[in-house]
Design an enzyme around this catalytic site. Sequence first.
Site, PDB file in Angstrom:
ATOM      1  N   GLU A 118      38.735  44.714  11.174  1.00  0.00           N
ATOM      2  CA  GLU A 118      39.716  44.920  10.092  1.00  0.00           C
ATOM      3  C   GLU A 118      40.353  43.537   9.653  1.00  0.00           C
ATOM      4  O   GLU A 118      41.147  42.943  10.483  1.00  0.00           O
ATOM      5  CB  GLU A 118      40.683  45.778  10.688  1.00  0.00           C
ATOM      6  CG  GLU A 118      41.948  46.128   9.405  1.00  0.00           C
ATOM      7  CD  GLU A 118      41.570  46.555   8.021  1.00  0.00           C
ATOM      8  OE1 GLU A 118      41.941  45.927   7.199  1.00  0.00           O
ATOM      9  OE2 GLU A 118      40.839  47.459   8.055  1.00  0.00           O
ATOM     10  N   ASP A 145      37.845  39.033   8.840  1.00  0.00           N
ATOM     11  CA  ASP A 145      36.780  39.772   7.989  1.00  0.00           C
ATOM     12  C   ASP A 145      35.592  40.118   8.811  1.00  0.00           C
ATOM     13  O   ASP A 145      35.008  39.573   9.396  1.00  0.00           O
ATOM     14  CB  ASP A 145      36.019  38.260   6.995  1.00  0.00           C
ATOM     15  CG  ASP A 145      35.169  38.837   6.115  1.00  0.00           C
ATOM     16  OD1 ASP A 145      35.524  39.574   5.332  1.00  0.00           O
ATOM     17  OD2 ASP A 145      34.162  38.293   6.243  1.00  0.00           O
ATOM     18  N   ASP A 164      32.801  50.822   6.453  1.00  0.00           N
ATOM     19  CA  ASP A 164      34.055  51.820   6.229  1.00  0.00           C
ATOM     20  C   ASP A 164      34.923  50.949   5.332  1.00  0.00           C
ATOM     21  O   ASP A 164      36.142  51.472   5.304  1.00  0.00           O
ATOM     22  CB  ASP A 164      34.271  52.902   7.089  1.00  0.00           C
ATOM     23  CG  ASP A 164      35.079  53.968   6.146  1.00  0.00           C
ATOM     24  OD1 ASP A 164      34.954  54.472   4.985  1.00  0.00           O
ATOM     25  OD2 ASP A 164      35.957  54.645   6.827  1.00  0.00           O
TER      26      ASP A 164
END
Length: 295
Positions: A118, A145, A164
């Site tokens: 995340e 990243d 996602d």
Amino acid sequence: MKGPRYIRAAFFAVVAPCVLACAAQTVIYEKASHYNTIVVTEDSDGLRTLLFERGGSRQSVVKPGDPDHLELPYARVALAGLALCEEPRRILIVGLGGATLPMFLRKHYPSAEIDIAEIDPDVVNVAKTFFGFREDERMRIHVGDGRRFIENIRQPRYDVIFLDAYGAHNVPEHLTTQEFLQAVRLALVPSGVVVGNVWGPSSNRLYDSMVRTYQEAFDELFIVDVFGDVNSILLALPRKQRLGRSELALAARKISTAKQFRFDLGDLVEHGFFHASEKNRDGRVLRDSDLSRSR
């Protein structure tokens, strides 16, 4: 950058993708992070929603304390990818959001190692503070990243990779290119599967090109459209594995039955299945060089 604001009562009245869903939401947290404006709302039933802008699309909806509750249809459909691999031992999720998928997978696959990449540390803090997310010895957050994390993977590789990651409006462009997806493929075991969550053609001008790029990077691609939503789930394999709708639905149904999901995964596959066996002629292959020209 403004600090967090705790607001006792505020109601959305804007024309936006989640206007109906957010009509009776109370804002309980808002903060401008480096990447988005993070908004958390709560409704009268205790459901909490993560947004990346006021009135924006719902990133996650969580019922705190109940990891089996998957409010957003795409989260249920994404689990169809589990039917295309053996019992996963290592899972990677790019994009935490409200941690809906990590918490669900942790409950039903307790022995699996789960890594989550995340980019926004504020999203991690919000997931822990408002959505009940907790790390443990087998589920770890990597702040940074997602592309860089994947490019640095060596061994061991993953059985399932869920892509996602979303900004306020779509998947970050550097997570759509052929070069990125080639790195994802290298991070996957030969028997594994990549699960990509994308917005469909009605809401995503790059949809056809994203599909075409997946087709270039992988040997097999199945698409499952999400009933009643704008999302499509791309199931990509680093191998040839011809499957029809009924075969994948049967395999998916066996998993949801064995794991005692609250929904029939086979029904979801049967509704939206498409085998993308022919190259998408309406799209072009997205490359890193396109990003440099667009900046």
